[in-house]
Design a protein around this motif. Structure first.
Motif, short mmCIF file in Angstrom:
data_model
loop_
_atom_site.label_atom_id
_atom_site.label_comp_id
_atom_site.label_asym_id
_atom_site.label_seq_id
_atom_site.Cartn_x
_atom_site.Cartn_y
_atom_site.Cartn_z
N LEU A 143 0.70 -1.20 0.47
CA LEU A 143 -0.39 0.50 -0.04
C LEU A 143 0.86 1.42 -0.21
O LEU A 143 0.42 2.15 -0.49
N GLY A 144 1.84 1.51 0.88
CA GLY A 144 2.65 1.76 1.19
C GLY A 144 3.96 2.66 -0.10
O GLY A 144 4.19 3.54 -0.07
N ASP A 145 3.94 2.36 -0.83
CA ASP A 145 4.77 1.86 -2.01
C ASP A 145 5.92 1.30 -1.52
O ASP A 145 6.88 2.36 -1.64
N PRO A 146 6.11 0.89 -0.72
CA PRO A 146 7.69 0.37 -0.07
C PRO A 146 9.10 0.17 -0.43
O PRO A 146 9.12 -0.45 -1.90
N GLU A 147 10.28 0.91 0.29
CA GLU A 147 11.09 0.23 -1.03
C GLU A 147 12.04 -0.69 -0.16
O GLU A 147 12.60 -1.81 -0.23
N VAL A 148 10.89 -1.26 1.08
CA VAL A 148 11.26 -2.42 1.87
C VAL A 148 10.24 -2.98 2.40
O VAL A 148 9.32 -3.06 2.71
N LEU A 149 10.08 -4.76 1.97
CA LEU A 149 9.20 -6.01 1.96
C LEU A 149 9.82 -6.84 2.81
O LEU A 149 10.36 -7.39 2.61
N MET A 150 8.93 -7.28 4.19
CA MET A 150 9.57 -7.86 4.98
C MET A 150 8.26 -9.27 5.23
O MET A 150 7.33 -9.04 5.60
N LEU A 151 8.38 -10.09 4.53
CA LEU A 151 7.27 -10.94 4.42
C LEU A 151 7.49 -12.34 5.06
O LEU A 151 8.62 -13.51 4.78
N ASP A 152 6.25 -13.01 6.72
CA ASP A 152 6.91 -14.00 7.25
C ASP A 152 6.18 -15.01 6.32
O ASP A 152 5.45 -15.12 6.32
N GLU A 153 6.98 -16.24 5.93
CA GLU A 153 6.26 -17.51 5.59
C GLU A 153 5.37 -17.01 4.95
O GLU A 153 4.08 -17.90 4.93
N PRO A 154 5.36 -16.10 3.54
CA PRO A 154 4.85 -15.80 2.89
C PRO A 154 3.80 -16.83 2.13
O PRO A 154 2.61 -16.48 1.48
N VAL A 155 4.81 -18.35 1.84
CA VAL A 155 4.64 -19.14 0.51
C VAL A 155 4.17 -20.53 1.43
O VAL A 155 2.91 -21.18 1.06
#
Ligand SMILES: Nc1ncnc2c1ncn2[C@@H]1O[C@H](COP(=O)(O)OP(=O)(O)OP(=O)(O)O)[C@@H](O)[C@H]1O
Length: 312
Positions: A143-155
């Protein structure tokens, strides 16, 4: 960029993150790997300022996340896909998040389209499948078009189509120059997605390496040789060792002997066997998979091992 420096977290006398230091760089997908309970979620929560470190520091895009003026524009995070107000529609959930972070409402429709949820925008989030919830969580992260993305166990729990979708999206976001950190406890999920790996066990750094280096240094190969006649194992092992091989011989009883040979190719072994007049029943090269290499690497740090060796 995410810079973790000597990060430590203790609960009582249990140290769950132990002087952990690593840097997550932009432009590549970084996989954050470790067995269950190794401290991945705790580390991610500290990166986001949701848990306070016992000691050490972490900065995101040059400052502590909590100091960012609009956190959602700096870091997009997905920690728990089901942590959504189930009674709200997908669109209303995102509108609420956008509003509370000063993000324009038109971004909501953009991210819904980005994650393939346009058609489900007016459905209640509580009725979503796990795959749809993951997509909604990722929409919120974007949403915030962020420069950093961090996903915990996304799959976790996704079907092959969902895994492929996440993989493609993460690679695209990294190619745009963003910093992308994905956690998983499975090497197989990371092998095809990540360019770089950070592996932890019991809260400590085990490896910080490019995926190609990991493959080169960790996945060794050997050749399995079965002699046609029992007793030939040692007879063959001598000349193989003389040619520079490392050989382990197992007598397999009436069906010939079994040898595991490293440092010689199948063709070299075959030629030596012919020269010695030793008939073979099998000659098959084996490659340690990345999964095996990862399990070997983290074996001593599995919190609840089925063999009971790694007890907490
Ligand atoms: N609030 C807490 N109080 C006490 N112990 C905790 C707390 N949160 C986490 N732990 C412990 O810290 C350790 C690391 O947990 P964490 O969830 O960070 O691991 P993880 O690598 O993300 O595991 P998983 O792959 O299972 O999600 C575990 O032993 C866990 O029981």
């Amino acid at each position: 960029m995410i810079v973790v420096d000597q990060l430590t977290k203790s609960y009582g006398d249990k140290v769950v993150v132990d002087h952990l230091s690593f840097t997550v760089r932009p432009g590549v997908v970084t996989g954050f790997l470790g067995p269950n309970g190794s401290g991945k979620s705790t580390t991610m929560r500290m990166i986001l300022g949701l848990d306070a470190p016992t000691s050490g520091t972490v900065t995101v895009a040059g400052r502590a996340y909590v100091d960012a003026p609009v956190p959602m524009r700096t870091v997009g995070a997905l920690l728990d896909a089901k942590a959504v107000h189930g009674g709200r529609t997908a669109r209303n959930h995102l509108l609420w998040l956008a509003h509370s972070n000063g993000i324009p409402a038109r971004r909501v429709d953009e991210v819904l389209a980005d994650v393939g949820l346009k058609g489900a925008a007016h459905r209640r989030a509580g009725t979503f499948s796990l795959g749809m919830s993951q997509r909604l969580g990722i929409a919120a992260a974007l949403l915030g078009d962020p420069e950093v993305l961090m996903l915990d166990e996304p799959v976790n729990g996704l079907d092959p189509e969902g895994i492929l979708w996440i993989r493609t999206l993460m690679r695209r976001l990294a190619a745009e120059g963003r910093t992308v950190l994905l956690s998983s406890h499975l090497m197989s999920e990371m092998a095809l997605t990540a360019d770089h790996l950070i592996v932890i066990g019991r809260g400590r750094l085990i490896a910080d390496t490019g995926i190609e280096d990991f493959v080169r240094t960790q996945s060794d190969s050997s050749v399995l040789v079965h002699t046609a006649e029992a007793g030939d194992g040692e007879r063959l092992a001598g000349p193989l060792r003389a040619a520079g091989a490392e050989v382990a011989v197992e007598e397999a009883g009436g069906d010939g002997d079994r040898l595991v040979v490293t440092d010689l190719t199948g063709a070299q072994i075959g030629r030596i066997a012919v020269a010695e007049g030793i008939p073979l029943a099998e000659l098959s090269p084996r490659h340690t998979s990345l999964e095996e290499a990862y399990l070997r690497m983290t074996r001593d740090s599995v919190e609840y091992s089925v063999h009971g060796e790694g007890g907490a």
